[in-house]
Design a protein around this motif. Structure first.
Motif, PDB file in Angstrom:
ATOM      1  N   ALA A 142      -4.257  -5.562  12.424  1.00 42.31           N
ATOM      2  CA  ALA A 142      -3.451  -4.662  11.592  1.00 42.31           C
ATOM      3  C   ALA A 142      -4.190  -3.357  11.314  1.00 42.31           C
ATOM      4  N   LEU A 143      -5.526  -3.414  11.307  1.00 38.21           N
ATOM      5  CA  LEU A 143      -6.305  -2.215  10.989  1.00 38.21           C
ATOM      6  C   LEU A 143      -6.002  -1.064  11.936  1.00 38.21           C
TER       7      LEU A 143
ATOM      8  N   VAL B 219       1.878  -3.519   7.241  1.00 40.64           N
ATOM      9  CA  VAL B 219       2.085  -2.581   8.355  1.00 40.64           C
ATOM     10  C   VAL B 219       3.237  -3.008   9.267  1.00 40.64           C
ATOM     11  N   MET B 220       3.505  -4.310   9.336  1.00 42.14           N
ATOM     12  CA  MET B 220       4.664  -4.722  10.139  1.00 42.14           C
ATOM     13  C   MET B 220       5.948  -4.215   9.483  1.00 42.14           C
ATOM     14  N   ASP B 221       5.967  -4.195   8.167  1.00 41.44           N
ATOM     15  CA  ASP B 221       7.121  -3.596   7.485  1.00 41.44           C
ATOM     16  C   ASP B 221       7.164  -2.083   7.744  1.00 41.44           C
ATOM     17  N   TRP B 222       6.016  -1.443   7.727  1.00 43.86           N
ATOM     18  CA  TRP B 222       5.959  -0.010   8.066  1.00 43.86           C
ATOM     19  C   TRP B 222       6.583   0.247   9.442  1.00 43.86           C
TER      20      TRP B 222
ATOM     21  N   VAL C 198      -3.700   4.204  13.092  1.00 40.69           N
ATOM     22  CA  VAL C 198      -2.912   5.080  13.979  1.00 40.69           C
ATOM     23  C   VAL C 198      -1.716   5.662  13.223  1.00 40.69           C
ATOM     24  N   MET C 199      -1.022   4.818  12.460  1.00 39.89           N
ATOM     25  CA  MET C 199       0.166   5.333  11.759  1.00 39.89           C
ATOM     26  C   MET C 199      -0.219   6.379  10.714  1.00 39.89           C
TER      27      MET C 199
ATOM     28  N   PRO D  77       1.318   2.187  -0.016  1.00 35.51           N
ATOM     29  CA  PRO D  77       2.726   2.618  -0.053  1.00 35.51           C
ATOM     30  C   PRO D  77       3.589   1.713   0.825  1.00 35.51           C
ATOM     31  N   SER D  78       4.854   1.654   0.518  1.00 35.34           N
ATOM     32  CA  SER D  78       5.705   0.733   1.273  1.00 35.34           C
ATOM     33  C   SER D  78       6.227   1.345   2.567  1.00 35.34           C
TER      34      SER D  78
END
Lengths: 568, 568
Positions: free
Chosen positions: A372-373, A118-121, A378-379, B43-44
């Motif tokens: 991270a959850l 998710v940090m990459d997201w 949220v995203m 997914p990335s």
């Protein structure tokens, strides 16, 4: 509490939370209680025997909610927003259910792996340059910290150790020698962290924690409170002249007082001249705006070009509840090299394989929650599109508010360029002076007619400018002849008066609790900061807030005209 | 997600959590995944459009839970427990719903006031001396930190600044003079923090963060790995002899490896001799046992007599989920004096009145979550009586386990006194050697018969003792005549063999995931730590765990006898 008990209790809590949220607009945003209110309501010892849940839940309504400041109210326009949304709350539920102080990958692999993903997201959603991705060739990556303060302290430690190592290496001092240790001990005492005088206090606090010095660099209103390359270079040179070693610089995207942005483009030209200076960009609040293409175009590339690290708080404006501060670094080795300690009880084959990330080496604490959850939820629940719409809505509400202030330029002046949904306004000094002049006339009349035990209005008026504890104190240059302020003194006095009345307006508004706004003083000007990132905030809320500000301003001016504030 | 959507989703999550908990015993405690498993499933990029909740929740089951280490399983006996209970989870729900980064009292008065009250509840429940109460005349008080690491760094900063101030004052150096600044800069480079070699790594990491040195003090098994006054005094004197300034000492109540307790009573006699040394007691795990009168009688008074600060984590053994680390100090002024920064945007009339607590000055971050709620809920739902019963249950389970190990003293030895439900066991070196001797006979036979491509058993055997990366490496003293280890070498070799086989046993157990235990090495002995603070853990779980350990031990010994490990 057994499963059945939890089922009943949790469902009741869900309903209570929904009800709380639906009544938020009607509650005063600030609580009407006095310090110590709760001490009288709660026994001084924990109960010996278990208490049933309904009794406890009832106390939330009767004891806790009356003492809350409602940050989720659309009438909360103070500080910066700190939002919570339903998907984020679900994230907290699962995070608690899966409790694991996941310091190592092995401690709960999903915690670590989801965080990396998710940090990459997030980095991609903000169009941060690839160097901040976990997959970057340079070893970048993101980590969730509790707060921007932690992100700053952590990177300061990494910066400090990098600086000392590079310096000692450059001087040819070999590892493990007394000579090197002594030199490092000496340099340590000369290290200084820098930021503009507009940066958040966390850099100063970070310097304090890491045992280094701190210097702030002046900015000015004519440059929109932005740190520029010439001012930075002057400060760096002054440090060197004073025998100090600048090792860390915080630049800000969206300062706390006025959302000023430091001049990244000009500062980029200095980068190669000071390669050992760690540059951190603190975008705690405004970083969320990088979800929009227009801000990405403006800032994202520069961020990659000049900063070693970058942080912003999803828990401010981006719909994830506190705590979720996203820190990105270009080279995670600087963190792990400075912070890694590997005692026997933490060793395991996975860590030793080098294939996994142990986030404990990217932060101060050892344990960590499964944060991270909530970001993931949220995203996905909003989609990038939904996040964009939310930020756009806030910006529109902010622009509406700014426009209303501009319309009343007879009363208010705007300080610094409104940005990122924040408007900073202030009573016009001319208006303040006019009210005070009126007051003098009233007082003079009363004095002449022998009415009232007031002191002579002239001396009283002058004295009162610096009278109250919570008000600005200032020595006013007085004309020797007339015993009245001279031209320069008059300007100074009218500024002080505008500051004091602006503070009075803010205090009166907050004391009533209909809306909550923050007064602050920057560049010698006392401002009222108005910002609402609340997802349900609308132009109507902006209108209501502005009406309250205008009404309260008139009230304070009226009182001033009547000389009432002198008698309190 | 609107209110109706949340109602549905939250109720589904509640049911999911209940179901997860009820299936915990049946799930392998350790996940069966490989590093990077999640990258292939997710997914990335974040989705552009919103996704419906049921889709997201389904992924929890299919993607997240398979990657979790189940800390709430009664088969989790690794590290220390990190529990979550239903009342605690309800606390997290309200905490999220009321999200406010409550850095000031004014930011949400109930957050601050409830914290002060429940910290007093906790101190009283543990029978800590009155000096740690918020109502104490000396200005004590408690604060909730995220982790023991944070509690330690924070008190180290306070200790460092107090030390430097007191020293500079004692030398008659006036505030604001260059002379004082230079002297402080010099002293800063000489500061050293201390702890026993058994203390948690957070003291060493804290020293790193605060930019000071660190020295560990040796303990020995014959003193039950406890730090004693003579050893401490020797270390302090050595520091002074080396020109260092000891400013901070961590003592431990329940060390990480073996739950050793430092010798508070003897160290108390040194207190007056080193008044400027800040003594912190880290009781991160074992502090919870102070809920019982027998431990209060043993430790509470000493804690008050010798320590400046004390912390324990309710989030380990006391039923509140991570994070809830309780830090108590005797004089909060040392924290606020070291950590307070008061920029304009944080100023308010309540803070200035001095009537309220601003916990931001008691910690590293600025913002803070409303963690007092979960502590309040747990203490009320269980009552002190319920908390006592829980700790007593864990202790009984621990004693049962210890008794089983003692019964099999033919196989295992216990290292250090079992305490606080923790037992540390290890394969008896004699047993390890016997298995290895058997293996030699097997190998010798195979070698003689010309079977197998094995190297000569003697050299192979000796070489393999230090062969593997994850195993202990050691040079064995070899008798020149026989090319076999001499007496001293034999003892050393059998110790190493017992260490390696104990590690093999632990690794094999963990690789199967039925139970999770921690191997560690302390005082040169590799141990298996077994501890379960889980509220549903029973003697049956202890029995099951011990059976697995015995079975696996036999298996490893069998393999060793067959020489199988040589061929892998």
């Amino acid at each position: 509490m057994d499963q059945e008990g939890f089922r009943k209790a949790a469902h009741a809590v869900v309903e209570h939370i929904i009800e709380y949220n639906s009544t938020l607009s009607d509650r005063p945003v600030l609580p009407k209680i006095q310090p110590g209110y709760l001490r009288d309501l709660i026994p001084s010892n924990a109960p010996e025997q278990p208490e049933p849940w309904p009794l406890i839940q009832a106390d939330i309504e009767s004891q806790i909610i009356p003492g809350l400041t409602h940050w989720q109210s659309p009438n909360f326009m103070a500080f910066f927003p700190a939002l919570v949304t339903y998907p984020s709350l679900l994230g907290e539920m699962y995070s608690a259910a899966f409790t694991a102080p996941a310091f190592n990958w092995l401690c709960s692999p999903a915690c670590t792996e989801l965080e990396t993903i998710v940090m990459d997201w997030v980095a991609k959603a903000l169009a941060l340059p690839d160097c901040f991705l976990s997959t970057s060739s340079g070893g970048g990556g993101g980590v969730i910290h509790g707060s921007a303060s932690e992100a700053i302290v952590t990177t300061m430690v990494a910066a400090r150790e990098r600086y000392l190592r590079v310096r000692a290496d450059a001087e040819g001092l070999r590892d493990g020698t007394m000579e090197r240790d002594d030199r490092i001990a000496f340099l340590r005492g000369r290290l200084v962290a820098l930021s503009s005088d507009q940066a958040h206090s966390s850099t100063q606090k970070g310097a304090l924690i890491t045992g280094t010095r701190y210097r702030s660099i002046s900015t000015c209103l004519s440059e929109d409170l932005s740190l520029t390359a010439p001012r930075l270079e002057e400060a760096l040179q002054q440090c060197h002249a004073d025998g100090l070693e600048p090792y860390y610089l915080t630049l800000t995207l969206g300062t706390t007082s006025t959302c000023a942005v430091d001049d990244f483009a000009s500062i980029a030209t200095l980068r190669s001249k000071y390669p050992n200076l760690w540059i951190h960009i603190d975008a705690a609040y405004a970083g969320a705006a990088l979800i929009l293409q227009e801000y990405q175009a403006q800032y994202s590339q520069d961020i990659g070009r000049i900063s070693d690290s970058f942080n912003f708080n999803m828990h401010k404006w981006l719909l994830v509840n506190f705590d979720a501060s996203c820190l990105f670094v270009q080279n995670r080795n600087h963190l792990t090299r400075a912070l890694s300690i590997n005692p026997s009880y933490l060793q395991n084959n996975f860590t030793e394989s080098g294939l996994v990330t142990d986030y404990r080496d990217w932060q101060i604490p050892l344990g960590r929650r499964f944060r991270a959850l909530k970001i993931w939820f949220v995203m996905r629940s909003y989609g990038i599109e939904g996040l964009r719409m939310h930020i756009e809505n806030s910006l529109r509400v902010g622009e509406t508010f700014t426009a209303m202030v501009v319309e009343r330029r007879d009363l208010f002046e705007i300080i610094a360029t409104p940005r990122f949904a924040l408007t900073c306004l202030r009573l016009r000094p001319g208006v303040a002076v006019a009210a005070r002049m009126k007051q003098r006339q009233v007082n003079e009349k009363m004095y002449m007619s022998g009415d009232a035990e007031l002191p002579h209005p002239r001396s009283a008026g002058i004295a009162s400018w610096g009278a109250s504890d919570t008000r600005e104190e200032q020595t006013i240059k007085v004309d020797a002849q007339s015993n009245l302020p001279g031209r320069e003194g008059q300007e100074q006095a009218s500024e002080t008066l505008a500051n004091n009345l602006t503070k009075d307006i803010a205090d009166l508004i907050n004391s009533r609790g209909e809306i909550f706004i923050t007064p602050t003083t920057t560049a010698r000007k006392t401002l009222i900061r108005v910002v609402s990132g609340n997802p349900v905030a609308s132009k109507e809320h902006a209108r209501k807030a502005f009406d309250i500000i205008v009404r309260t301003t008139e009230e304070v001016l009226d009182k001033c005209r009547q000389g009432e504030d002198l008698r309190n």
